[in-house]
Motif scaffolding. Structure first.
Motif, PDB file in Angstrom:
ATOM      1  N   VAL A 139      43.533  30.058  42.800  1.00 12.31           N
ATOM      2  CA  VAL A 139      43.550  28.634  42.992  1.00 12.31           C
ATOM      3  C   VAL A 139      43.347  27.808  41.671  1.00 12.31           C
ATOM      4  CG1 VAL A 139      42.114  26.958  44.203  1.00 12.31           C
ATOM      5  CG2 VAL A 139      42.665  28.969  45.423  1.00 12.31           C
ATOM      6  N   VAL A 140      42.467  28.175  41.044  1.00  7.51           N
ATOM      7  CA  VAL A 140      42.503  27.507  39.728  1.00  7.51           C
ATOM      8  C   VAL A 140      43.810  27.511  38.731  1.00  7.51           C
ATOM      9  CG1 VAL A 140      41.400  27.504  37.581  1.00  7.51           C
ATOM     10  CG2 VAL A 140      39.991  27.847  39.498  1.00  7.51           C
ATOM     11  N   GLN A 142      46.683  27.577  40.242  1.00  8.36           N
ATOM     12  CA  GLN A 142      47.820  26.733  40.632  1.00  8.36           C
ATOM     13  C   GLN A 142      47.532  25.282  40.458  1.00  8.36           C
ATOM     14  OE1 GLN A 142      47.594  27.677  44.858  1.00  8.36           O
ATOM     15  NE2 GLN A 142      48.955  29.259  44.640  1.00  8.36           N
ATOM     16  N   SER A 143      46.382  24.830  40.183  1.00  8.59           N
ATOM     17  CA  SER A 143      45.754  23.645  39.883  1.00  8.59           C
ATOM     18  C   SER A 143      46.105  23.245  38.596  1.00  8.59           C
ATOM     19  CB  SER A 143      44.381  23.366  40.229  1.00  8.59           C
ATOM     20  OG  SER A 143      43.513  23.851  39.258  1.00  8.59           O
ATOM     21  N   ARG A 144      46.177  24.045  37.458  1.00  6.02           N
ATOM     22  CA  ARG A 144      46.582  24.262  36.227  1.00  6.02           C
ATOM     23  C   ARG A 144      47.807  24.179  35.544  1.00  6.02           C
ATOM     24  NH1 ARG A 144      42.613  27.350  32.359  1.00  6.02           N
ATOM     25  NH2 ARG A 144      43.811  26.213  30.927  1.00  6.02           N
ATOM     26  N   ASN A 145      48.784  24.445  36.988  1.00  4.46           N
ATOM     27  CA  ASN A 145      50.274  24.262  36.678  1.00  4.46           C
ATOM     28  C   ASN A 145      50.815  25.819  36.102  1.00  4.46           C
ATOM     29  OD1 ASN A 145      50.501  22.003  38.182  1.00  4.46           O
ATOM     30  ND2 ASN A 145      50.287  21.003  35.989  1.00  4.46           N
ATOM     31  N   TYR A 166      35.770  23.257  37.686  1.00  6.14           N
ATOM     32  CA  TYR A 166      36.409  23.182  38.911  1.00  6.14           C
ATOM     33  C   TYR A 166      35.451  23.547  39.984  1.00  6.14           C
ATOM     34  CZ  TYR A 166      39.816  24.866  35.261  1.00  6.14           C
ATOM     35  OH  TYR A 166      40.695  24.812  34.242  1.00  6.14           O
ATOM     36  N   LEU A 169      37.154  21.678  43.328  1.00  7.01           N
ATOM     37  CA  LEU A 169      38.318  22.174  43.900  1.00  7.01           C
ATOM     38  C   LEU A 169      37.859  23.542  44.579  1.00  7.01           C
ATOM     39  CD1 LEU A 169      41.323  22.784  43.452  1.00  7.01           C
ATOM     40  CD2 LEU A 169      40.916  24.198  41.488  1.00  7.01           C
ATOM     41  N   HIS A 173      37.875  24.479  48.302  1.00  5.12           N
ATOM     42  CA  HIS A 173      38.771  26.146  48.860  1.00  5.12           C
ATOM     43  C   HIS A 173      37.879  26.899  49.754  1.00  5.12           C
ATOM     44  CE1 HIS A 173      41.293  29.157  48.598  1.00  5.12           C
ATOM     45  NE2 HIS A 173      40.143  30.007  48.135  1.00  5.12           N
TER      46      HIS A 173
END
Length: 179
Positions: A139-140, A142-145, A166, A169, A173
């Motif tokens: 998940v992290v 994905q948020s950091r591209n 995070y 976020l 989640h």
């Protein structure tokens, strides 16, 4: 010259000032000490106290006392604060993140080195902590591209440390998964 200085130091006025300063520095400490407090007197010298066991009067006292435990929240379809009750049991995923005693998701931010290092800490984890770490890392990232993130797992205390801030976020989640 030395004799004059000795004569000034030994004057009665200066000696009195020294004693006054000494007493000012020690009186406060002496009054706050256990050893300097008065001894317990015989019970006959204290006033009589009557203990009442009157339930109608006691109810007024009980309402002023704080509750011993946090009450269970009232079930509603939606809460104005955005809070969601815990619905997951952890059977389907193999891990479980328990709520705190105040019914909150246990995700915290720890800052060190004057705010330069931020760690997101997830606590109260039970079950397969490594599977939860993989899910949270995914998940992290994905948020950091797609950038990798550093994590640390402490199996003994049931905690996962993730480098960076995070909290929001991960809290969202975990709420979406029912924890």
């Amino acid at each position: 010259m030395a004799a004059n200085a000795k004569a000034i130091v030994n004057t009665p006025l200066l000696q009195g000032l020294k004693q006054l300063v000494r007493s000012l520095h020690t009186d406060c400490a002496r009054l706050s000490s256990f050893r300097s407090s008065r001894e317990v007197q015989p019970l006959e010298q204290y006033p009589e106290v009557e203990v009442l066991h009157n339930p109608p009067e006691w109810k007024y006292v009980e309402r002023l006392l704080p509750p011993r435990t946090v009450p269970q929240p009232v079930a509603k379809p939606a809460y104005p604060s955005g809070w969601k009750p815990q619905t997951a049991t952890g059977q389907e995923s193999g891990y479980f993140v328990a709520r705190t005693k105040n019914h909150m998701v246990p995700v915290y931010l720890n800052t060190r080195f004057r705010g330069q290092r931020r760690l997101t800490i997830v606590r109260l984890i039970q079950g397969d902590i490594w599977a939860l770490e993989r899910d949270l890392r995914q998940v992290v990232e994905q948020s950091r591209n797609g950038k990798l993130c550093a994590t640390r797992v402490n199996e003994l205390s049931g905690q996962i440390h993730i480098h960076g801030d995070y909290v929001d976020l991960l809290r969202e989640h975990l709420k979406s998964k029912g924890f």
